[in-house]
Design a protein around this motif. Structure first.
Motif, PDB file in Angstrom:
ATOM      1  N   ASN A  20      33.237  86.345  38.113  1.00  9.66           N
ATOM      2  CA  ASN A  20      32.508  85.701  37.010  1.00  9.66           C
ATOM      3  C   ASN A  20      32.542  86.530  35.730  1.00  9.66           C
ATOM      4  OD1 ASN A  20      31.670  83.527  38.736  1.00  9.66           O
ATOM      5  ND2 ASN A  20      30.127  84.904  39.585  1.00  9.66           N
ATOM      6  N   VAL A  22      32.976  87.665  32.023  1.00 11.07           N
ATOM      7  CA  VAL A  22      32.830  87.096  30.682  1.00 11.07           C
ATOM      8  C   VAL A  22      33.043  88.207  29.663  1.00 11.07           C
ATOM      9  CG1 VAL A  22      31.233  86.023  29.033  1.00 11.07           C
ATOM     10  CG2 VAL A  22      31.229  85.293  31.426  1.00 11.07           C
ATOM     11  N   ASP A  36      36.067  83.543  30.155  1.00  9.90           N
ATOM     12  CA  ASP A  36      34.917  82.708  30.497  1.00  9.90           C
ATOM     13  C   ASP A  36      34.826  82.486  32.011  1.00  9.90           C
ATOM     14  OD1 ASP A  36      32.810  80.951  30.482  1.00  9.90           O
ATOM     15  OD2 ASP A  36      33.839  79.377  29.364  1.00  9.90           O
ATOM     16  N   GLN A  37      33.969  83.273  32.662  1.00 14.18           N
ATOM     17  CA  GLN A  37      33.687  83.096  34.102  1.00 14.18           C
ATOM     18  C   GLN A  37      34.961  83.177  34.956  1.00 14.18           C
ATOM     19  OE1 GLN A  37      30.625  82.856  35.490  1.00 14.18           O
ATOM     20  NE2 GLN A  37      29.605  82.967  33.490  1.00 14.18           N
ATOM     21  N   VAL A  38      35.740  84.224  34.733  1.00 12.66           N
ATOM     22  CA  VAL A  38      36.995  84.405  35.459  1.00 12.66           C
ATOM     23  C   VAL A  38      36.755  85.169  36.761  1.00 12.66           C
ATOM     24  CG1 VAL A  38      39.166  85.708  35.410  1.00 12.66           C
ATOM     25  CG2 VAL A  38      38.544  84.215  33.496  1.00 12.66           C
ATOM     26  N   MET A 232      45.669  80.681  32.955  1.00 14.07           N
ATOM     27  CA  MET A 232      44.506  80.683  32.076  1.00 14.07           C
ATOM     28  C   MET A 232      44.709  79.743  30.897  1.00 14.07           C
ATOM     29  SD  MET A 232      43.095  84.613  31.836  1.00 14.07           S
ATOM     30  CE  MET A 232      41.711  84.081  30.788  1.00 14.07           C
ATOM     31  N   ARG A 236      39.569  80.350  30.565  1.00 12.69           N
ATOM     32  CA  ARG A 236      39.221  80.011  31.947  1.00 12.69           C
ATOM     33  C   ARG A 236      40.460  79.941  32.823  1.00 12.69           C
ATOM     34  NH1 ARG A 236      34.438  77.713  33.597  1.00 12.69           N
ATOM     35  NH2 ARG A 236      32.784  77.630  32.026  1.00 12.69           N
TER      36      ARG A 236
END
Length: 286
Positions: A20, A22, A36-38, A232, A236
């Motif tokens: 998650n 960021v 973003d929330q990777v 990606m 994301r």
């Protein structure tokens, strides 16, 4: 805990687990979320590619993983230790385990140092050995990446782009890392030199068991070097899985668009991914 138990635990967990993650940048209009929330994992000795168009967050992710950027939130778990928020004092001993090869072979090397001094510098900063020992190890690494002994006392302006990137790889390997993050490490090189550098990376991995996280936009490079890939878009992850499966039959329209661009001869730079033409199942070729 005894060493046998510790080794068993290490064998059962991934080398790198990103959870998650960021990363935000401040702007005049408020924070911009570049990553973003990777979430993903990388096994020991494995190669994971992160692919996407320019501006999708790949390089920001790479810099966060080596803690050149501090994440806004989330976890970066390196061999059981979350390094995302560690203060520099505690992070410093772990830095040697994760090294980076940068995109620009011309701007990433100090032009005033010799190749031998450049490769020995991480050893000096880590307090490894005396000057003679560091010079000896640097010479061994320079030889290992395929440069002649005459390169030892030459400076970066005297080398080609491919030779400079080999020096960058030798420098990154000096601290004997477990993970090498390659941020578009071959994109500035011509096709034949790209192939040579990729072959060098494969040989080094076979010899040492090092893991690679490869940031790339060129699907030919991704297919040549990686076993798994994450795609990606706008910060994301939109698709992930084994490289061969994702490139042969992508599920997401964004990945299909990347593949169409890769198969367009006017859009391809570097290694041309001709294998995609033969590995794509009938009916899936753009």
């Amino acid at each position: 805990m005894n060493s046998a138990a510790e080794s068993g635990q290490a064998a059962g967990r991934p080398l790198l687990a990103v959870e998650n993650l960021v990363v935000e940048y401040p702007t005049a209009h408020g924070p911009f979320r570049a990553v973003d929330q990777v979430s993903f994992q990388l096994e020991r000795g494995g190669t994971l590619a992160v692919v996407g168009e320019s501006g999708c967050g790949k390089s920001t992710l790479a810099r966060a993983l080596v803690r050149l950027l501090k994440p806004t939130s989330g976890r970066i778990v390196l061999d059981g230790t979350d390094i995302a928020t560690l203060p520099e004092r505690r992070l410093r001993p772990l830095r040697r385990r994760v090294q980076m090869v940068f995109q620009d072979p011309y701007g990433s090397l100090d032009p005033h140092l010799t190749a031998q001094q450049i490769v020995a510098e991480p050893l000096r900063l880590s307090g490894v050995g005396d000057k003679a020992e560091r010079a000896r190890r640097a010479a061994e690494l320079i030889d290992r990446v395929g440069l002649p002994s005459s390169a030892l006392h030459r400076r970066p302006p005297e080398f080609s782009g491919g030779q400079r990137q080999r020096i960058g790889i030798a420098r990154a390997l000096a601290s004997r890392p477990d993970l090498l993050v390659c941020d578009e490490a071959t994109s500035a090189l011509d096709v034949s030199v790209q192939a040579q550098v990729l072959e060098l990376l494969r040989e080094l991995q076979a010899e040492t068991g090092i893991a690679y996280l490869v940031i790339a936009h060129n699907l030919g490079v991704v297919r040549a070097i990686s076993t798994d890939v994450v795609v990606m878009h706008a910060g994301r992850i939109v698709e992930s899985g084994p490289t061969a499966d994702i490139l042969a039959s992508p599920a997401e329209s964004y990945t299909r668009a990347l593949r169409r661009a890769a198969l367009d001869p006017t859009a391809v730079r570097g290694v041309k991914p001709r294998h995609l033409l033969t590995t794509a199942p009938e009916g899936t070729r753009p």
